[in-house]
Design an enzyme around this catalytic site. Structure first.
Site, short mmCIF file in Angstrom:
data_model
loop_
_atom_site.label_atom_id
_atom_site.label_comp_id
_atom_site.label_asym_id
_atom_site.label_seq_id
_atom_site.Cartn_x
_atom_site.Cartn_y
_atom_site.Cartn_z
N LYS A 89 23.63 36.79 43.55
CA LYS A 89 24.85 36.59 42.76
C LYS A 89 24.86 35.19 42.17
CE LYS A 89 29.28 38.67 43.88
NZ LYS A 89 30.37 38.63 44.85
C1 E4P Z 1 33.39 40.34 43.85
O1 E4P Z 1 32.18 40.58 43.96
C2 E4P Z 1 34.04 39.23 44.56
O2 E4P Z 1 33.42 39.07 45.82
C3 E4P Z 1 35.49 39.40 44.85
O3 E4P Z 1 35.96 40.68 44.50
C4 E4P Z 1 36.35 38.27 44.37
O4 E4P Z 1 37.68 38.57 44.58
P1 E4P Z 1 38.84 37.52 44.78
O5 E4P Z 1 39.56 37.41 43.48
O6 E4P Z 1 39.68 38.15 45.83
O7 E4P Z 1 38.23 36.21 45.20
#
Ligand code: E4P
Length: 235
Positions: A89
């Protein structure tokens, strides 16, 4: 594809993987911190390997922990060496809008044969560019988009149309899921995948009226069992 689990919590991953309802797992540094697995690269490696092994061949996204382009490439190579199903990522750009990340993404996908999930995106345009760079997954943060006052469904529908129009193979992941309703509405809008935290999957699954109905069935089964036992005893 459909649902990924957005957590680094092993107990939750085991539970939902055993049910057969998830098609991958996504993590990020914040989720890893919450899972409290210890500090440093050693802890990240051990934990990532454990999750990757548990869900293989389903994909596990692990986020780089640096904003330096060369370090991102080095980390990506290292993460990918931990397990075949690890996807790296990378945020779409740096904290001050630094532009190197899509070049890193392009190099990883095309020169190093490493799958990339470009993350922390808030618009269809950002995701379209990440898809053009060759990302396997493009992650738009639906809940954060909604919190900014515009509807994530519109961005998802526009993005899906663009990907289809230009035959781009990137898969849309919608994350930052805040409500049970988001999972179905974002999939309907055109997401290939919605990544949801464990509480939201439980919220999708458990319904108060189903509970009441099951309680009725079990009460009545108990009564009819008693009647059956009496009938057997009377023979
Ligand atoms: C997606 O891959 C992220 O890990 C995650 O959904 C981020 O979400 P948040 O807005 O709760 O940090």
């Amino acid at each position: 594809m459909a649902i990924f689990l957005d957590t680094a919590n092993l107990k939750d991953i085991r539970r939902y993987h055993r049910m057969g309802i998830i098609r991958g797992v996504t993590t990020n540094p914040t989720l890893l911190l919450k899972a409290n697995l210890g500090r440093g690269m050693g802890a990240l490696e051990a934990h990532s390997k454990e999750i990757a092994h548990l869900i293989a061949p389903l994909p596990l996204s692990v986020e780089v922990t640096t904003n330096d382009p060369q370090e991102m490439i080095d980390q990506a190579k290292m993460f990918a060496s931990w397990a075949n199903n690890i996807v790296v990522k990378i945020t779409v750009h740096g904290p001050e809008g630094e532009l190197e990340n899509l070049e890193v993404t392009h190099d990883l996908e095309t020169k190093h044969d490493i799958r990339v999930n470009v993350t922390a995106m808030m618009s269809a345009q950002q995701c379209f560019l990440a898809a053009m760079a060759g990302a396997t997954y493009v992650s738009i943060f639906g809940g954060r988009v909604n919190n900014m006052g515009y509807n994530a469904c519109g961005e998802i529908a526009r993005l899906r149309k663009l990907l289809d129009q230009f035959s781009l193979p990137a898969q849309i992941i919608v994350g930052s899921t805040r409500e049970v309703l988001n999972v179905a509405e974002w999939l309907e809008a055109g997401a290939h995948i919605v990544t949801a935290i464990p509480d939201l999957l439980e919220g999708m699954l458990v319904h108060p009226y189903t509970k009441e109905t099951v309680q009725m069935f079990l009460r009545d089964a108990e009564k009819s069992n008693a009647v059956l036992l009496e009938a057997v005893a009377a023979r």
